[in-house]
Structures are given as structure tokens and as C-alpha cells.
Enzyme design. Structure first.
Site, mmCIF file in Angstrom:
data_model
loop_
_atom_site.group_PDB
_atom_site.id
_atom_site.type_symbol
_atom_site.label_atom_id
_atom_site.label_comp_id
_atom_site.label_asym_id
_atom_site.label_seq_id
_atom_site.Cartn_x
_atom_site.Cartn_y
_atom_site.Cartn_z
ATOM 1 N N GLU A 1 -14.179 65.559 5.427
ATOM 2 C CA GLU A 1 -14.249 66.974 5.754
ATOM 3 C C GLU A 1 -15.276 67.613 4.829
ATOM 4 O O GLU A 1 -15.229 67.429 3.610
ATOM 5 C CB GLU A 1 -12.870 67.589 5.568
ATOM 6 C CG GLU A 1 -12.766 69.027 5.969
ATOM 7 C CD GLU A 1 -11.325 69.529 5.983
ATOM 8 O OE1 GLU A 1 -11.138 70.739 5.794
ATOM 9 O OE2 GLU A 1 -10.401 68.705 6.171
ATOM 10 N N LYS B 1 -12.205 71.592 11.112
ATOM 11 C CA LYS B 1 -12.668 70.438 10.328
ATOM 12 C C LYS B 1 -11.564 69.415 10.085
ATOM 13 O O LYS B 1 -11.749 68.213 10.261
ATOM 14 C CB LYS B 1 -13.223 70.908 8.972
ATOM 15 C CG LYS B 1 -14.454 71.773 9.039
ATOM 16 C CD LYS B 1 -14.988 72.100 7.660
ATOM 17 C CE LYS B 1 -14.099 73.045 6.878
ATOM 18 N NZ LYS B 1 -14.052 74.399 7.443
ATOM 19 N N THR B 2 -10.417 69.902 9.626
ATOM 20 C CA THR B 2 -9.336 68.987 9.271
ATOM 21 C C THR B 2 -8.877 68.188 10.477
ATOM 22 O O THR B 2 -8.703 66.962 10.410
ATOM 23 C CB THR B 2 -8.155 69.762 8.663
ATOM 24 O OG1 THR B 2 -8.582 70.364 7.435
ATOM 25 C CG2 THR B 2 -6.974 68.846 8.372
#
Length: 464
Positions: free
Chosen positions: A165, A121-122
Site C-alpha cells: 500500500e 488502497k487497503t
């Protein structure tokens, strides 16, 4: 063009303001003009960055830190019910707002892209933030890690796009209403909140169901959990589904990923045309993250060739295979990986980037519950290293579980043929690794806890 400050967020107080998710929201609110305050357990660079934006940051938690005129108290799921500032908020009848609700309120009126998945995600959110900024679209963004270039995890932009995110760990990603959502993968994790894959799928289905009518779900075509989720959500009304990956059936098909040292060259087939671009971090998984970002941007109407070129400007996120330095011919790299899939991906990436080097790993398990459920798989992942040092479990928000220690991982690693050693004194790790390392070796500090602090210490020992 960006909206102003929601009324409830005009004078917010953040408990745990230094956390990756909390600090990002606080920064955006401060940049929009809110009177931001909060507290954190210890002093940090993040606290200083918030103060530079005009926020009041207290160190430690005490009832007196909460101002009487606070418009709300913002908490994450990690904040315990007996926190003194939370108790004081109840006494003052100050509304308590979950981090996810605060973030959702900041997205209002904007074209939101929400990036979800068990891993990646990051990185993917960061790739989008960098690329959209490079294209002068001035996005707002909230990320779970600091970008290597700007050095921050969040920014308020004047443009129409908000990239965030989306955290599945506590189901809070179900609070968002994105125009475009990305699902990178679906696996069982966060065992304190999910008892089974069935619960995981239900949670991701609810997330997909919050995409605005006519919006788009960008989802992996190669990962088993994502494929299952795709089948479950295709019947949702007014939802466009775009798959990406190496599968022949993918809508955005990866034709080839070519390693180029610590970078990769990626060629995709999009709308029948070949498109090649560079990803400036090593590893197949990061290349696939970039393809997901490309597909999401195209779903918003951004020309693919412009976006592909801009994605090449991404230079990484702190703690995602971040080079900390080199001393005595040894490179020290930091990884946030803490789930077996992430660990395997990063270790394979490092193997591919430097196949002749010896790979030494310092691994710190994160959470007792995760170790209890996945300790064997963590140990098996460490078999990809030439030698590993395993620290005690980093508890974060959890209390110990009887019988659950890092020895579970060490036993599994040794059973898989790995050279794994326990070091219970974190202060001794730097000297231990410096004694093991030889010129040409790679040292990887790995985990979601404070193992990241060891990189500079190892470099100091190597230099002495």
C-alpha cells in the site's frame, strides 16, 4: 528468493510500532530475522502478534526503551519531534529512518506492485495479496489493515513479488520504485499536507515518475482526478498506461457489475474477451478495486483467468464493511470510511446489499483539518442513512482547531434532510443505538478512529 535484511535494518527500533503501516514493516523484518524492538502508546493484539514473532514491544514512550545498539529508529510522519525516544536517538547518533524508506528498502530486488489512491488502497492491496498467495506465488505484502483470512497486515514471502500500500498522505509514496503502480482515484484530502489539487497532482505525477522503465501504471478511467492524471503522465518515457473501468475507452473495460447480496459478480472485457468472476464484498467500488487488481496482475504476466479465479478467494479486510456480528435480529458492520467519497460508497453498498433494511450509522469524524475542509460533504453523505449518531472528532495526530467540531457535520446532515444526533459521551453510544435498533436493521460503525471498539459493545447491549 526474497532478499535479506538491509544492514541499517538489522536492529531497528520502531516508535509507534503498533500502527498499521509500522507494524507491517516490523513483522516482515522480524520474519526475515532482524532483531526488532519498538514502543507503542497502548497494549494491543498487534503488539502481541509482534512479540510472537520475537520482537520486543514496550508500552509507553521512554528514553530507556531505545537500546544502545539499535541500528536505526523508524518513525512515521505522526511521531512528534519531542518524543523521548526520538530525542534519545539524537543523543546516541542513531540514524532515523522514515517508515516509507524502511518499506522501500524491503522491496529492493523484488517485483513491486504499489497501490495508491485517495480511497481503496487497503482493499486493492489485500485482494492482490490474497490472489497471489492463492496462486502459490508466495508474495511479500504490507497492507494498512488486517486480512480477514490470515488476520495479519503483512508477511514475508519467498516469492519474487512484493505488494505494498502506497501512502500519498505525506508524499512518502514517492520513495518507491514499483514495476507496476495502481492509482485508484485522485482527490483532495490530507489538508494538513496539501493546499490544493495542483499539489495533489504534482505528488501523484512524481509517484508515477518513479515506476521503473518499461513498467506499468494501472489507472481508473472513470474518476475525474485519475483521468486528469492520466493525461499528465502519458508523455512519461518508457511508461505503459493501462486504464480500467466502465468507460467505453478503458483498456480493461467493466461490462457489468451484478449485485448478489453481500457479493458481486463482475464481467470485464480484456483483450477482446469476456471474463466473469466473483467479488465477495458488496458495492460497485469494491468490484472496481478487484478489476484494478486484475489489471495489475496481468501487467506482471499472470494469466487473467487464473488471477480472476483467485480474486474470488478474497474474503475482506478488517474494518472494510466487516460484519462484527448479529444480535436481536440486528447486524452490526464496521467501516473504516472517513472521507465523504468513502462514506457515500459504503453507505450505497449497504443500501444495495439490503434494500429493505433500516440503516443506522455511528460516525466518528477523523481529524480536525479534514472536518474543517469536508465536514459539509460528510454530513451530506450521512443523509443516505435512516438515522445517524455523530461522535466528537477523533484527533489522531492533530491539535484542535478553534470552532471546528462535529456540529459542522450534524448541521450539514440536517440541512440535507438527515436524522443526525450528537453523542459526546462515547460510552453512551452502545445503549443509544441498541435503543433505536429494531429486528432487521443494519448498524454501521464508521470512521478511522476508535469507533471500531463500539461494535462489540452494541452487540452486547442488543443481546441483554
Amino acid at each position: 528468493m526474497a532478499p535479506g535484511i538491509p544492514a541499517a535494518m538489522e536492529r531497528p527500533h520502531f516508535i509507534g510500532i503498533g500502527g498499521a503501516g509500522m507494524s507491517g514493516i516490523a513483522k516482515i523484518l522480524a520474519q526475515r530475522g532482524a532483531k526488532v524492538a519498538g514502543s507503542d502508546a497502548k497494549e494491543s493484539g498487534t503488539a502481541e502478534a509482534l512479540r510472537a514473532l520475537g520482537a520486543t514491544v514496550h508500552i509507553g514512550h521512554a528514553t530507556g526503551h531505545l537500546a544502545d545498539d539499535a541500528s536505526c529508529v523508524v518513525v512515521s510522519s505522526a511521531i512528534r519531534a519531542d518524543n523521548p525516544e526520538l530525542l534519545r536517538a539524537a543523543e546516541l547518533s542513531v540514524p532515523v529512518v522514515h517508515r516509507s524508506d524502511a518499506l522501500a528498502s524491503l522491496m529492493g530486488g523484488l517485483r513491486a506492485i504499489a497501490v495508491a489512491g485517495t480511497h481503496g488502497k487497503t482493499t486493492t492491496t489485500s485482494m492482490l495479496a490474497v490472489a497471489l498467495t492463492e496462486l502459490n506465488l508466495d508474495p511479500s505484502y504490507a497492507i494498512g489493515g488486517d486480512l480477514a483470512g490470515p488476520g495479519t497486515n503483512a508477511a514475508h514471502g519467498e516469492g519474487a513479488i512484493f505488494v505494498a500500500e502506497a501512502d500519498e498522505s505525506d508524499r512518502s509514496f514517492q520513495k518507491y520504485d514499483p514495476e507496476v503502480a495502481i492509482v485508484l482515484n485522485v482527490e483532495l484530502d490530507h489538508h494538513a499536507n496539501y493546499a490544493s489539487m495542483a499539489e495533489i497532482y504534482e505528488s501523484f505525477e512524481a509517484f508515477a515518475g518513479k515506476i521503473v522503465p518499461g513498467g506499468t501504471l494501472v489507472i481508473a478511467a472513470d474518476q475525474e482526478g485519475a483521468v486528469e492524471l492520466t493525461e499528465r503522465v502519458r508523455a512519461l518515457p518508457s511508461l505503459n498506461v493501462v486504464t480500467y473501468g466502465e468507460s467505453e475507452t478503458a483498456d480493461v473495460r467493466v461490462h457489468k457489475i451484478t449485485p448478489r447480496g453481500l457479493t458481486s459478480e463482475v464481467t470485464v472485457v480484456l483483450n477482446g474477451k469476456y471474463l466473469t468472476f466473483t467479488v465477495s464484498v458488496p458495492g460497485r467500488h469494491y468490484a472496481l478495486n478487484a478489476v484494478a487488481a486484475l489489471a495489475a496482475g496481468v501487467a506482471l504476466g499472470i494469466p487473467a483467468h487464473n488471477l480472476a479465479s483467485a480474486l474470488g478467494k478474497y474474503t475482506g479486510v478488517k474494518r472494510r464493511l466487516q460484519l462484527k456480528g448479529e444480535a436481536a435480529g440486528v447486524q452490526v458492520i464496521d467501516s473504516y470510511a472517513h472521507h465523504p467519497t468513502e462514506m457515500t460508497a459504503d453507505l450505497e453498498a449497504m443500501r444495495g446489499a439490503a434494500s429493505e433494511a433500516r440503516l443506522l450509522v455511528v460516525f466518528q469524524p477523523h481529524l480536525f483539518s479534514r472536518t474543517q475542509e469536508l465536514g459539509t460533504e460528510m454530513g451530506q453523505a450521512l443523509a443516505l442513512a435512516d438515522a445517524s449518531v455523530v461522535l466528537d472528532i477523533y484527533p489522531a495526530r492533530e491539535d484542535p482547531i478553534p470552532g471546528i467540531t462535529s456540529e459542522l457535520i450534524i448541521d450539514a446532515a440536517r440541512a440535507a434532510g438527515a436524522d443526525a444526533t450528537a453523542v459526546h459521551d462515547k460510552a453512551a453510544v452502545a445503549g443509544t443505538i441498541a435503543g433505536m435498533a429494531k429486528p432487521g436493521d443494519l448498524v454501521l460503525t464508521m470512521g478511522a478512529g476508535d469507533v471500531t471498539e463500539l461494535g462489540p459493545q452494541i452487540l452486547d447491549h442488543l443481546s441483554s
